[in-house]
Enzyme design. Structure first.
Site, PDB file in Angstrom:
ATOM      1  N   GLU A   1       0.824  -1.253  -0.014  1.00  0.00           N
ATOM      2  CA  GLU A   1       0.181   0.048  -0.036  1.00  0.00           C
ATOM      3  C   GLU A   1       0.770   1.333  -0.040  1.00  0.00           C
ATOM      4  O   GLU A   1       0.376   2.322  -0.429  1.00  0.00           O
ATOM      5  CB  GLU A   1      -0.922  -0.045   1.295  1.00  0.00           C
ATOM      6  CG  GLU A   1      -2.154  -0.979   1.186  1.00  0.00           C
ATOM      7  CD  GLU A   1      -2.795  -1.416   2.451  1.00  0.00           C
ATOM      8  OE1 GLU A   1      -4.135  -1.540   2.420  1.00  0.00           O
ATOM      9  OE2 GLU A   1      -2.193  -1.309   3.597  1.00  0.00           O
TER      10      GLU A   1
ATOM     11  N   GLY B   1     -12.487  -4.394   2.739  1.00  0.00           N
ATOM     12  CA  GLY B   1     -13.335  -5.143   2.200  1.00  0.00           C
ATOM     13  C   GLY B   1     -14.684  -4.381   2.327  1.00  0.00           C
ATOM     14  O   GLY B   1     -15.062  -3.657   3.104  1.00  0.00           O
TER      15      GLY B   1
ATOM     16  N   MET C   1      -8.669  -3.390   9.051  1.00  0.00           N
ATOM     17  CA  MET C   1      -7.795  -3.714  10.318  1.00  0.00           C
ATOM     18  C   MET C   1      -7.233  -2.687  11.035  1.00  0.00           C
ATOM     19  O   MET C   1      -6.371  -3.060  12.089  1.00  0.00           O
ATOM     20  CB  MET C   1      -7.119  -4.919   9.888  1.00  0.00           C
ATOM     21  CG  MET C   1      -7.937  -6.130   9.529  1.00  0.00           C
ATOM     22  SD  MET C   1      -6.709  -7.544   9.065  1.00  0.00           S
ATOM     23  CE  MET C   1      -6.320  -8.294  10.545  1.00  0.00           C
ATOM     24  N   GLU C   2      -7.385  -1.395  10.588  1.00  0.00           N
ATOM     25  CA  GLU C   2      -6.548  -0.372  11.191  1.00  0.00           C
ATOM     26  C   GLU C   2      -7.293   0.994  11.462  1.00  0.00           C
ATOM     27  O   GLU C   2      -6.615   1.753  12.394  1.00  0.00           O
ATOM     28  CB  GLU C   2      -5.158  -0.105  10.363  1.00  0.00           C
ATOM     29  CG  GLU C   2      -4.190  -1.352   9.921  1.00  0.00           C
ATOM     30  CD  GLU C   2      -4.823  -2.233   9.065  1.00  0.00           C
ATOM     31  OE1 GLU C   2      -5.661  -1.776   8.212  1.00  0.00           O
ATOM     32  OE2 GLU C   2      -4.254  -3.310   9.028  1.00  0.00           O
TER      33      GLU C   2
ATOM     34  N   ASP D   1     -12.217  -6.520  -1.902  1.00  0.00           N
ATOM     35  CA  ASP D   1     -12.643  -7.699  -1.659  1.00  0.00           C
ATOM     36  C   ASP D   1     -14.046  -7.267  -0.994  1.00  0.00           C
ATOM     37  O   ASP D   1     -14.418  -6.180  -0.698  1.00  0.00           O
ATOM     38  CB  ASP D   1     -11.910  -8.506  -0.836  1.00  0.00           C
ATOM     39  CG  ASP D   1     -11.577  -8.145   0.555  1.00  0.00           C
ATOM     40  OD1 ASP D   1     -10.546  -7.609   0.485  1.00  0.00           O
ATOM     41  OD2 ASP D   1     -12.634  -8.442   1.098  1.00  0.00           O
TER      42      ASP D   1
END
Ligand code: SAH
Length: 244
Positions: free
Chosen positions: A12, A87, A181-182, A205
């Protein structure tokens, strides 16, 4: 200004680092220094007379929180921008679409046994909100460039969600549009330290059974979509700063 930019993974941040090779950027994106600290590499970049400190935190909330705090406390970041992939929960979000967080929450924070709502701990709040001005500037970038920028709630947790049931639970519990997740960890640190922040994600996704496959397939492309937009926002922030 010192602008902190965080991503979670090396893939990223790569499209940002590639800019130093880009011909139209040669005069802008320069003076490189890499500072290794607490297991991460902080890339110090001079950009249009300002400083960008770019770093990938490694995956998950603890890693993201440490990195955000370091950017602010050690490297003096005056704002923190997050760029990465996520996602989709909202079916309207397709792979490659951009979403800016309007609010962020931690879907795996659970002391409901004591009667508290999901995502809440005492003296905290379920939803943390990014800086309004950065949101306005991001919207301007999208309008000027003719890019569709969606906005919605992002739910963060220490899980790669590839499960329709978990996804549906997060949607119902937090009204979330996307999952990663962050983001909420960065949000929480910035909120406590009174530093403006903005979280941008490009969809990689749909957090479903195919998520791991899609993620691998689209990570590179979606990372670039996010970093391109983020540099547009950085330019806007600098322009706006020059006028004020
Ligand atoms: N393939 C990597 C792990 C990726 S974890 C490896 O093996 O090392 C997924 C990363 O992308 C996290 O940083 C998270 O923020 C984001 N992400 C994308 N899709 C996600 C999903 N469905 N659930 C949770 N996080 C997701």
């Amino acid at each position: 200004m010192i602008i902190g930019i965080i991503s979670a993974m090396v893939e990223e941040v790569e499209p940002f680092l590639d800019l130093k090779e880009a011909e139209d950027m040669l005069h802008y994106f320069d003076h490189y220094e890499d500072v290794r600290y607490a297991g991460r590499t902080y890339h110090h970049i001079n950009y249009r007379g300002h400083k960008i400190v770019l770093v990938y935190s490694k995956i998950g909330k603890v890693n993201a929180a440490l990195t955000a705090a370091t950017l602010i406390e050690k490297f003096g970041a005056e704002m923190v921008l997050f760029s990465g992939v996520a996602g989709a929960i909202d079916p309207a979000l397709k792979i490659g679409d951009l979403i800016a967080a309007t609010q962020l929450c931690q879907h795996d924070l659970d002391i409901t046994a004591f009667g508290h709502p999901y995502g809440y701990v005492p003296e905290g709040k379920v939803y943390v909100e990014p800086d309004r001005e950065l949101m306005v500037l991001a919207k301007k970038v999208a309008d000027e460039k003719g890019i569709e920028l969606k906005a919605g709630i992002i739910a963060t947790g220490d899980q790669f969600v590839a499960d329709p049931k978990r996804k549906e639970w997060i949607r119902q519990t937090f009204q979330a549009h996307a999952i990663e997740m962050e983001g909420a960890a960065v949000a929480s640190v910035c909120d406590d330290l009174n530093v403006p922040f903005f979280v941008l994600r490009a969809i990689s996704d749909a957090a479903d059974m195919d998520a791991a496959f899609d993620f691998d397939e689209f990570l590179k492309h979606s990372s670039k979509v996010s970093s391109d937009f983020m540099m547009g926002l950085v330019d806007k922030i600098i322009d706006d700063h020059a006028q004020s």
